[in-house]
Structures are given as C-alpha cells and as structure tokens.
Scaffold this motif. Sequence first.
Motif, PDB file in Angstrom:
ATOM      1  N   PRO A  59      12.440  -0.426   3.188  1.00 56.70           N
ATOM      2  CA  PRO A  59      13.779  -0.022   3.624  1.00 56.70           C
ATOM      3  C   PRO A  59      14.875  -0.309   2.611  1.00 56.70           C
ATOM      4  N   THR A  60      14.678  -1.279   1.723  1.00 58.19           N
ATOM      5  CA  THR A  60      15.772  -1.680   0.834  1.00 58.19           C
ATOM      6  C   THR A  60      16.035  -0.678  -0.288  1.00 58.19           C
ATOM      7  N   GLN A  61      15.173   0.315  -0.466  1.00 56.36           N
ATOM      8  CA  GLN A  61      15.430   1.309  -1.514  1.00 56.36           C
ATOM      9  C   GLN A  61      16.019   2.604  -0.962  1.00 56.36           C
ATOM     10  N   PHE A  62      16.338   2.615   0.340  1.00 59.25           N
ATOM     11  CA  PHE A  62      16.952   3.780   0.972  1.00 59.25           C
ATOM     12  C   PHE A  62      18.401   3.466   1.330  1.00 59.25           C
ATOM     13  N   ALA A  63      19.315   4.377   0.981  1.00 54.65           N
ATOM     14  CA  ALA A  63      20.706   4.275   1.435  1.00 54.65           C
ATOM     15  C   ALA A  63      20.788   4.766   2.879  1.00 54.65           C
ATOM     16  N   VAL A 107      16.118  -8.243  -7.350  1.00 62.38           N
ATOM     17  CA  VAL A 107      15.993  -7.969  -8.783  1.00 62.38           C
ATOM     18  C   VAL A 107      16.917  -6.790  -9.073  1.00 62.38           C
ATOM     19  N   ASP A 108      17.987  -7.072  -9.802  1.00 59.94           N
ATOM     20  CA  ASP A 108      19.023  -6.063 -10.023  1.00 59.94           C
ATOM     21  C   ASP A 108      19.116  -5.770 -11.516  1.00 59.94           C
ATOM     22  N   GLU A 115      21.435   5.719 -15.204  1.00 58.64           N
ATOM     23  CA  GLU A 115      21.363   7.164 -15.428  1.00 58.64           C
ATOM     24  C   GLU A 115      20.384   7.809 -14.436  1.00 58.64           C
ATOM     25  N   LEU A 116      20.250   9.122 -14.518  1.00 57.54           N
ATOM     26  CA  LEU A 116      19.278   9.899 -13.743  1.00 57.54           C
ATOM     27  C   LEU A 116      19.408   9.595 -12.244  1.00 57.54           C
ATOM     28  N   CYS A 117      18.311   9.159 -11.604  1.00 54.99           N
ATOM     29  CA  CYS A 117      18.342   8.922 -10.156  1.00 54.99           C
ATOM     30  C   CYS A 117      19.285   7.786  -9.775  1.00 54.99           C
ATOM     31  N   GLY A 118      19.522   6.871 -10.704  1.00 51.45           N
ATOM     32  CA  GLY A 118      20.420   5.756 -10.417  1.00 51.45           C
ATOM     33  C   GLY A 118      21.854   6.181 -10.163  1.00 51.45           C
ATOM     34  N   LYS A 119      22.263   7.333 -10.706  1.00 52.19           N
ATOM     35  CA  LYS A 119      23.632   7.813 -10.501  1.00 52.19           C
ATOM     36  C   LYS A 119      23.862   8.226  -9.055  1.00 52.19           C
ATOM     37  N   SER A 120      22.921   8.984  -8.493  1.00 55.14           N
ATOM     38  CA  SER A 120      23.111   9.490  -7.131  1.00 55.14           C
ATOM     39  C   SER A 120      22.484   8.584  -6.078  1.00 55.14           C
ATOM     40  N   ARG A 121      21.646   7.624  -6.506  1.00 54.72           N
ATOM     41  CA  ARG A 121      21.025   6.689  -5.567  1.00 54.72           C
ATOM     42  C   ARG A 121      21.271   5.263  -6.076  1.00 54.72           C
ATOM     43  N   PRO A 122      22.522   4.777  -5.987  1.00 54.51           N
ATOM     44  CA  PRO A 122      22.900   3.536  -6.675  1.00 54.51           C
ATOM     45  C   PRO A 122      22.168   2.281  -6.224  1.00 54.51           C
ATOM     46  N   PHE A 125      17.120   1.493  -7.127  1.00 56.58           N
ATOM     47  CA  PHE A 125      16.248   0.728  -8.023  1.00 56.58           C
ATOM     48  C   PHE A 125      16.298  -0.770  -7.764  1.00 56.58           C
ATOM     49  N   ARG A 126      17.398  -1.269  -7.204  1.00 63.42           N
ATOM     50  CA  ARG A 126      17.416  -2.672  -6.804  1.00 63.42           C
ATOM     51  C   ARG A 126      16.330  -2.909  -5.756  1.00 63.42           C
ATOM     52  N   GLY A 127      16.214  -1.994  -4.800  1.00 67.86           N
ATOM     53  CA  GLY A 127      15.178  -2.113  -3.782  1.00 67.86           C
ATOM     54  C   GLY A 127      13.779  -1.958  -4.354  1.00 67.86           C
ATOM     55  N   VAL A 128      13.620  -0.985  -5.266  1.00 68.64           N
ATOM     56  CA  VAL A 128      12.309  -0.756  -5.888  1.00 68.64           C
ATOM     57  C   VAL A 128      11.873  -1.982  -6.683  1.00 68.64           C
TER      58      VAL A 128
END
Length: 281
Positions: A59-63, A107-108, A115-122, A125-128
């Motif tokens: 759940p932590t990688q979903f907004a 882990v941040d 960049e890339l997916c990190g721009k629209s899904r901020p 990657f912290r969750g991943v």
Amino acid sequence: MKIAYTVEDVKSQVRQWKKEGLTVGLVPTMGYLHEGHESLIKRAVAENDRVVVSVFLNPTQFAPNEDLASYPRDFEADTKLCEGAGAALVFHPEPSEMYAEDACTFVDMTAVTKELCGKSRPIHFRGVCTVVNKLMNISMADRAYFGQKDAQQLAVIRRMVRDLNMNVEVVGCPIIREADGLAKSSRNTYLSEEERKAGLVLSQAVKLGQKLVAEGEKSAAAVTGAMSELISAEPLAKIDYVSMVSWDSIEPVETIEAPVLVAMAVYIGKTRLIDNFIYEG
C-alpha cells in the motif's frame, strides 16, 4: 512449495536453508502473476538453490488517487504459477504484518527517483524502496530479480543496494511481451478490446526509437519527438512522458554519449502503461 504469512515463518525457513549452505533468490511481486513474473522466477530457480516469491500488494507505493483498491488479485492462480516455476516458498503477508502501526522508517531516495515515473507518482519510489529493502532483509536473499519493464525501479533498487552496502545482487531480466508486442503487465486486464489494440502504440514507439538510434541518431529530442508523434496519432493515447535519460543516473540527456534509457508512460483510456528500451552503445 510452502506458503508463509508471517515474517518469522520466512526467516525461520531461510535460516535453515542458510545452515545447509544453500543460496536464496528473491522475486518480489504485487501478485496477479503473468509470464513476465514466471520468467523471473525461472531465472531465479536456475541461479539459486531455493527461491522465495513475495506476493504482497504494497500500500505504501500507491497514492490515494491510484488503483490500490482495484488492482487485480488472484492468489490461488499466483501460487500455482509459483509452484510450476519451481519456487520453494511464497510469502503472502497482510499489510499489518509488514508495517507496524507506529512504523516511521522509510528508504527515501532523491536523485534517481525525481524523473520519469517519479514526477507523476511522487511517493511511489519511497514505498518501493522501503518494501524491497524489507523483503531483502526478511528473505536474506543472495540475489533479487526484477524485470526491465520497470526500468527506473531496477535502476533505483540497484542504487539503493549500492548506497546501503546491502549483501544482495540485483539481477535485471528482459521485458516479456505478448505475441503482438505489448509488454506483459497485470494492468493490461484493465484494457477494453479497443484499448488493448491502441496499447500497441507503446511497443511500436519502442521499435521506432530503437531504429532511429541504431541508424545513428544521437539527439534525444529527435528520438523522443518522433516517438511522441507516433503515440499522439493514437486517439486513445495520452502521453504522461517520453524521455531519454542516463541509464546510470536517470538524469535527462540531450545527446547519446553513454548508455541511455528511453522510457515512456502513456495513458490508454484510464490505464497507465509503461514501456522502454535501453541503448548500451
């Protein structure tokens, strides 16, 4: 094949394997497994004595506005695929097993996630990174396997392992595609028949980009511009990004002078699909 639901059950089994001198491979998944996941498991089985597959919808990688609630699930089919591919253990925890109520550690990462997916899904990657770190610790894996379809994720995890001196080898594996070229994805099930056909524009754009680069085009703008033009001609497609970045740093590049990742995210209807290719030079 065993199924474990708790962290301690996995650790207990892995400790026994380690006592016997056996190597352990890890394949982290969110479930609803397909041939792409199967290829990772088979690769892990070929290169390790025992393989742990995690089936955990993290759940932590979903907004809040993303598809956690609707993400497809079929644990019975997942276990059959894992067993058929040769996995020794499936780890299927509840979120409460993975995250204590008062958990406050993440882990941040910054440079390779902006960049890339990190721009629209901020927060993605912290969750991943957090859950992959936890799964690597729980499984005590010697090697962990990730598909190139999520190329930024692969680069991010490699950097995390390097930066934190983790005792695990990260193994990247090729994209597995449908016969018509569409990259295998659990989210493909969201697509209607018309959207499924429209989704082929991503793999067509990949082929165009590969052709331009192979023919000597060095300009990032020329390559991504041609790919974007092709995608935009599809009425059901809406581009999130088409970008060329350094494969090492995930920083934008203007010209090809070292290995690059050419990646895209495109909405087909409401479904966000990704695809990419890596040019090593």
